[in-house]
Design an enzyme around this catalytic site. Sequence first.
Site, PDB file in Angstrom:
ATOM      1  N   CYS A  79       7.936  -0.170 -33.630  1.00 28.55           N
ATOM      2  CA  CYS A  79       8.343   0.024 -35.024  1.00 28.55           C
ATOM      3  C   CYS A  79       7.703   1.242 -35.683  1.00 28.55           C
ATOM      4  CB  CYS A  79       8.032  -1.224 -35.852  1.00 28.55           C
ATOM      5  SG  CYS A  79       8.938  -2.676 -35.308  1.00 28.55           S
ATOM      6  N   HIS A 317      15.676  -3.286 -41.384  1.00 31.27           N
ATOM      7  CA  HIS A 317      14.677  -2.748 -40.458  1.00 31.27           C
ATOM      8  C   HIS A 317      15.347  -2.278 -39.169  1.00 31.27           C
ATOM      9  CE1 HIS A 317      11.102  -2.061 -38.282  1.00 31.27           C
ATOM     10  NE2 HIS A 317      10.658  -3.297 -38.119  1.00 31.27           N
TER      11      HIS A 317
END
Length: 365
Positions: A79, A317
């Site tokens: 991420c 996301h």
Amino acid sequence: MVAARRTPIAPKGGALARLTAAELAAPVIRASVDETGLAEVGDVVLGNVMGPGGNIARVAALAAGLDVTVPGMTIDRQCGSGLAAIITAAEAIRAGDGRLRIAGGVESCSTTPIRIADGVAYDRAPFAPPGHPDPDMVRAAQDLAVFDGIDRDRQDAYAARSHRLAVLTQGHRGFDAELVPLAGVTADSGPRERMPTMLDRFPPLFPGAGGTLTAGNSCRDSDGAAAVALVPAGAGLPGLALIATATVGCDPALPGLGPVPAVERLLATAGVTLADVAAIELVEAFAAQALAALTRLGLTDQDSRVCADGGALALGHPWGASAAVSVVRLFSRLVRSGAPAGTLGLATAAVGGGLGVAALFEVVR
């Protein structure tokens, strides 16, 4: 950093579901190059987590119409990949290659391939080897909520804040200047005006004592891409100067705490404090994770500097792109808004397996 653009963000299976990762990335690469007015591109560096492989950065660079001499490199730091790509591109410029670089991240959760090992399909590769904790990020966020005693009401309140701010920004067209519409999609799909009134209806993802994580106070897996244009200092263009970075490991059992040591090391390197920073973008993967990091950094749940237009809890996301989206948001909040030279902005993300990545930027006029 003299240009910063992103696609709209849409949930997995949503409005961008038919586009591959390269098809998502190519338009923002093209837009970032065009915005600079510069012709020669030295490289394209993109973060990506779960794509098909094959060096998506190179494929996207060609799809964007860049010259065949532009190589392309794809980075996986989970991420934190999008921010890691920006840092990597900046390091090449600092090493002496003064050509324009495009860096950022992309994720098409909708077209993620099925991965198979020993004839068995699996969702993800290990974040840590045998003998080390290896929770997935949802389980890790729940564990962190229990570890820090972050209750359901506090998590829901933080998620509600993210949606309220994102809806407000959409309402006054505050995202428009950074967006590159594609496939007929012109706005983020995630922000929902009614979400703050609905959060208490979501069931816990881990029922039982201590189960406080829900789909409402967690981000949605999403599709999207973001890219920035990087040139050497002194180019004479307004933008954000990258002045310090830090990437730090932490306990893989609690990977959501990664931003804490990364930001602490970053601030020490730069010789500043959080009081000196005007804008902060933290990848809000989960409300519990964001709150745990903010608390340890001495920031309140409602600090107006943090994700001032909403974050990943509202927008979504897209794993490999999210940390680059944070940098695009900083560019809009500081450069496009007219913040004076010298104003500081911070971007940071937690990373699966127990890492944190952070970068400090300064407005240049």
